[in-house]
Design an enzyme around this catalytic site. Structure first.
Site, PDB file in Angstrom:
ATOM      1  N   ASP A  67      13.092 -77.869 -36.662  1.00  0.00           N
ATOM      2  CA  ASP A  67      13.220 -76.897 -37.738  1.00  0.00           C
ATOM      3  C   ASP A  67      14.576 -76.193 -37.760  1.00  0.00           C
ATOM      4  OD1 ASP A  67      12.588 -75.643 -35.347  1.00  0.00           O
ATOM      5  OD2 ASP A  67      10.637 -74.940 -36.016  1.00  0.00           O
ATOM      6  N   ASN A 135       0.522 -67.437 -33.335  1.00  0.00           N
ATOM      7  CA  ASN A 135      -0.508 -67.684 -34.355  1.00  0.00           C
ATOM      8  C   ASN A 135      -0.910 -69.162 -34.413  1.00  0.00           C
ATOM      9  OD1 ASN A 135       1.730 -68.847 -35.515  1.00  0.00           O
ATOM     10  ND2 ASN A 135       1.772 -67.566 -37.333  1.00  0.00           N
ATOM     11  N   HIS A 137       1.190 -71.726 -34.653  1.00  0.00           N
ATOM     12  CA  HIS A 137       2.068 -72.616 -35.425  1.00  0.00           C
ATOM     13  C   HIS A 137       2.791 -73.601 -34.505  1.00  0.00           C
ATOM     14  CE1 HIS A 137       5.747 -69.657 -35.301  1.00  0.00           C
ATOM     15  NE2 HIS A 137       5.862 -70.549 -34.358  1.00  0.00           N
ATOM     16  N   GLU A 142       3.150 -72.924 -40.481  1.00  0.00           N
ATOM     17  CA  GLU A 142       2.375 -71.699 -40.332  1.00  0.00           C
ATOM     18  C   GLU A 142       0.906 -71.956 -40.690  1.00  0.00           C
ATOM     19  OE1 GLU A 142       3.700 -69.391 -38.816  1.00  0.00           O
ATOM     20  OE2 GLU A 142       5.564 -68.622 -39.675  1.00  0.00           O
TER      21      GLU A 142
HETATM   22  C1  F6R Z   1      11.036 -73.763 -32.649  1.00  0.00           C
HETATM   23  C2  F6R Z   1       9.658 -74.006 -33.062  1.00  0.00           C
HETATM   24  C3  F6R Z   1       8.622 -72.937 -32.942  1.00  0.00           C
HETATM   25  C4  F6R Z   1       8.535 -72.381 -31.528  1.00  0.00           C
HETATM   26  C5  F6R Z   1       7.442 -71.322 -31.435  1.00  0.00           C
HETATM   27  C6  F6R Z   1       7.391 -70.685 -30.070  1.00  0.00           C
HETATM   28  O1  F6R Z   1      11.817 -74.903 -32.873  1.00  0.00           O
HETATM   29  O2  F6R Z   1       9.373 -75.052 -33.516  1.00  0.00           O
HETATM   30  O3  F6R Z   1       7.378 -73.477 -33.298  1.00  0.00           O
HETATM   31  O4  F6R Z   1       8.268 -73.419 -30.633  1.00  0.00           O
HETATM   32  O5  F6R Z   1       7.662 -70.326 -32.391  1.00  0.00           O
HETATM   33  O6  F6R Z   1       8.568 -69.974 -29.863  1.00  0.00           O
HETATM   34  P1  F6R Z   1       8.976 -69.444 -28.429  1.00  0.00           P
HETATM   35  O7  F6R Z   1       9.142 -70.609 -27.565  1.00  0.00           O
HETATM   36  O8  F6R Z   1      10.264 -68.696 -28.644  1.00  0.00           O
HETATM   37  O9  F6R Z   1       7.861 -68.551 -27.990  1.00  0.00           O
END
Ligand code: F6R
Length: 240
Positions: A67, A135, A137, A142
């Site tokens: 992303d 959440n 995701h 989302e």
């Molecule tokens: C980032 C991504 C997100 C993160 C998720 C957890 O490329 O795809 O899904 O993996 O938001 O974020 P952290 O690791 O910062 O808790």
């Protein structure tokens, strides 16, 4: 699903890096799907360490990131391209022209279509690394996203904006939209490796593993994949 419990973040990072290393050793010209954020930082650090010791060779590896924030240029310090260069690509012998991150400045329709074509042109993702949002995701898919989605533009939820504000000077600076690889694309990866650390991930991990398979918990779709490894540290695995 294979669930691996790690002692702490260091142990988790080492275990995840071991699996990625094995993939690169088994297939030097592999395609890795990569994530950003706090979860994989330790894993990348460990991979860099093994590369510097001469144990790993990234020269034939291709990477596709999950992303990117819409509107951030690659040189922006909070862009995911910047993150990847800093935390991995600039420190190993990977050919940068084979590292792909969605273009934050691209047109939402054309840019996403092009990114999906890039992924297809690699021949498919051998190993997809995923973090998980509080959440549930994965990528920036989302809750309530269509399970069959490919790369698309999403409105980030309040929850995600709040979780990511720690990287920006203020909440207002956090982009409100992002481009993300879709769940359908993620599910096409041959193997998926999820890493989760910290107590605030415990519910998401539990719901992903044992909860109902529902778009309200995007990670729950992983129950339908036949090769998923989840590495969670003690705090994140608390409810399992
Ligand atoms: C980032 C991504 C997100 C993160 C998720 C957890 O490329 O795809 O899904 O993996 O938001 O974020 P952290 O690791 O910062 O808790």
């Amino acid at each position: 699903m294979t669930i691996v419990k790690a002692k702490d973040y260091t142990d988790l990072s080492r275990k995840a890096a071991n699996i990625i290393s094995a993939q690169i050793i088994m297939k030097p010209a592999c395609v890795l799907g990569l994530a950003t954020g706090s979860s994989p930082e330790g894993t990348y650090k460990q991979l860099i360490d093994w590369y510097q010791k001469g144990d790993l060779d990234f020269s034939q590896v291709t990477t596709v990131n999950l992303d990117e924030y819409r509107g951030l240029p690659p040189e922006h310090e909070q862009s995911y391209r910047y993150f990847m260069n800093k935390h991995l690509f600039d420190n190993v012998n990977i050919d940068k022209s084979r590292t792909f991150v969605p273009d934050g400045l691209a047109d939402p329709v054309e840019g996403c279509k092009k990114y999906e074509e890039i992924i297809k042109s690699t021949g498919g993702i051998d190993l997809q690394l995923l973090g998980i949002g509080v959440n549930g995701h994965i990528g920036f898919n989302e809750p309530d996203v269509f399970f069959e989605s490919e790369t698309h533009c999403v409105d980030l939820t309040e929850n995600t904006i709040e979780a990511n504000r720690r990287f920006f000077n203020s909440k207002d600076e956090v982009p409100k939209q992002a481009y993300t690889v879709g769940l359908r694309t993620i599910m096409h990866a041959k193997r998926i490796l999820v890493i989760a650390s910290g107590e605030n991930k415990a519910d998401a991990v539990y719901n992903a593993v044992y909860g109902k398979i529902t778009p309200e918990v995007p990670a729950s779709i992983l129950q339908l994949h036949n090769d998923v490894i989840i590495i969670a540290d003690e705090a994140a695995a608390k409810k399992l």
